[in-house]
Design a protein around this motif. Sequence first.
Motif, PDB file in Angstrom:
ATOM      1  N   CYS A   1      -8.181  -3.251   4.787  1.00 35.22           N
ATOM      2  CA  CYS A   1      -7.153  -2.876   3.798  1.00 35.22           C
ATOM      3  C   CYS A   1      -7.341  -3.642   2.482  1.00 35.22           C
ATOM      4  CB  CYS A   1      -5.755  -3.155   4.345  1.00 35.22           C
ATOM      5  SG  CYS A   1      -5.299  -2.072   5.705  1.00 35.22           S
TER       6      CYS A   1
ATOM      7  N   PHE B   1       0.873  -1.167   0.000  1.00 34.92           N
ATOM      8  CA  PHE B   1       0.000   0.000   0.000  1.00 34.92           C
ATOM      9  C   PHE B   1       0.914   1.221   0.000  1.00 34.92           C
ATOM     10  CE2 PHE B   1      -4.025  -2.126   0.803  1.00 34.92           C
ATOM     11  CZ  PHE B   1      -3.591  -3.369   1.254  1.00 34.92           C
TER      12      PHE B   1
ATOM     13  N   SER C   1      -8.307  -5.118  10.676  1.00 34.14           N
ATOM     14  CA  SER C   1      -7.608  -4.118   9.867  1.00 34.14           C
ATOM     15  C   SER C   1      -7.318  -4.652   8.463  1.00 34.14           C
ATOM     16  CB  SER C   1      -6.298  -3.739  10.566  1.00 34.14           C
ATOM     17  OG  SER C   1      -5.426  -3.137   9.667  1.00 34.14           O
ATOM     18  N   THR C   2      -6.869  -5.909   8.382  1.00 32.20           N
ATOM     19  CA  THR C   2      -6.470  -6.407   7.055  1.00 32.20           C
ATOM     20  C   THR C   2      -7.688  -6.648   6.159  1.00 32.20           C
ATOM     21  OG1 THR C   2      -6.211  -8.637   7.977  1.00 32.20           O
ATOM     22  CG2 THR C   2      -4.232  -7.317   7.793  1.00 32.20           C
TER      23      THR C   2
ATOM     24  N   TYR D   1       1.951  -0.814  11.501  1.00 31.56           N
ATOM     25  CA  TYR D   1       2.556  -1.332  10.268  1.00 31.56           C
ATOM     26  C   TYR D   1       3.930  -0.691  10.059  1.00 31.56           C
ATOM     27  CZ  TYR D   1      -1.854  -3.552   9.550  1.00 31.56           C
ATOM     28  OH  TYR D   1      -2.948  -4.350   9.756  1.00 31.56           O
TER      29      TYR D   1
ATOM     30  N   VAL E   1      -8.088   2.607  11.426  1.00 32.48           N
ATOM     31  CA  VAL E   1      -9.046   1.913  10.559  1.00 32.48           C
ATOM     32  C   VAL E   1     -10.450   2.376  10.933  1.00 32.48           C
ATOM     33  CG1 VAL E   1      -9.942  -0.354   9.877  1.00 32.48           C
ATOM     34  CG2 VAL E   1      -7.505  -0.077  10.411  1.00 32.48           C
TER      35      VAL E   1
ATOM     36  N   LEU F   1     -10.254  -0.791   1.124  1.00 34.74           N
ATOM     37  CA  LEU F   1      -9.385   0.338   0.807  1.00 34.74           C
ATOM     38  C   LEU F   1      -9.083   0.362  -0.693  1.00 34.74           C
ATOM     39  CD1 LEU F   1      -8.008   2.556   2.449  1.00 34.74           C
ATOM     40  CD2 LEU F   1      -5.997   1.092   2.622  1.00 34.74           C
TER      41      LEU F   1
END
Length: 352
Positions: free
Chosen positions: A198, A134, A194-195, A170, A156, A202
Amino acid sequence: MSETVQEWAGDVRPAVVGTCQVDVNRSTRRFAAQAGQPLLKALERQNIFIPSACGGRGICRQCKVKVLQGGGAPSPVEINRLSPADLEAGVRLACQLQLQQDLQIEIDPELLTIRDYAAVVQEITTLTHDIRRFQLRLIEPKMLRFRPGQYMQLYVPIYPGSSDPINRSYSIASDPVRANRVDFIIRRVLNGTSTTFCFDYLRSADALHLSGPYGDFRLSDGASDILFIAGGSGMAPIQSMLHQMKNTHSQRKTTFLFGGNTVRDIFMLEEMRQFEKDLPNFRFIPIVANVDAGDTWTGERGLVTEAVKRLVQPGPALEAYLCGSPGMIDATVAVLARKGMSDERIFFDKFS
Ligand SMILES: Cc1cc2nc3c(=O)[nH]c(=O)nc-3n(C[C@H](O)[C@H](O)[C@H](O)COP(=O)(O)OP(=O)(O)OC[C@H]3O[C@@H](n4cnc5c(N)ncnc54)[C@H](O)[C@@H]3O)c2cc1C
């Protein structure tokens, strides 16, 4: 404290009203804060960012602060989570400490330089079946000064299926010279809050909030030989350190052992080959644990720990820098210790 504080019996916390004076690092910063809120939140409202990765549940133990005066009794969560030595020394978890009276605390002075950043997603690149890069561009402030090895907190927001905003750590993968850019290398965790955001929500051009930089994982200044060991997204801080070495024309003899479970877990081969050209004494060695019959893999095979046993001869001038899952790090540190490396020459960043 400007108002009343009631007694706190057991783990039932009373409603506390009024304001408290919070003194940080012997009056380096002083502010008034609403009583009854967690210290972590009160500090955040003053743009003092303490690392925290569990959304204030007292699990990650990252938000430790030392209380000099006025913290009250540790909560049952803190008694459970902190070592007797920490409790004895007045260490508390900022997410658990509810402001009830004027408070004096001590924190790492570097935390006072941490800032909140607004960023925008510039590009998302698929690196493997479960790892993406990212690339973020900083909007305000536009520049981030960090030492390779440090990490940021990503905020997030609530998204469909999540219940609260959270933050996660991160490591910065990017070149410190490109100060308006922050790259993360993130591995998807099954059902991870969070992942999932993402990977599934995201998109390019989305806005994000970060804070940082945090952490003291970094290259020593000396001329010692270097052994990097990483697996998966543990590549991130090592990549940033390699940029730093390139920028400073480092001549240090450096070997990077990078482990993957299968051939499809190995990534950034081209970038690593380029570092081999740019750095005169750098060698990248990818290692695959399980090579399928149909794979054309000609490189090293086995677990990273086995490769360390086979390939590493630690002389007195070797330093090891490890990054990745706690399991991989613990097993590898044990192998290095058996090979005679002392603790002081082994540095690691656990993605726990
Ligand atoms: C200093 C530091 C640097 C890091 N750098 C990186 C990096 O560069 N790249 C990277 O990929 N990661 C990095 N990490 C790890 C990262 O911070 C996150 O922990 C990781 O991305 C997982 O976050 P998540 O919110 O997706 O998962 P979480 O929601 O925290 O879940 C983690 C696991 O717990 C399980 N779980 C969650 N809730 C429950 C529940 N209620 N009951 C049972 N199981 C549950 C999930 O299924 C999942 O398996 C770093 C960590 C640290 C501490």
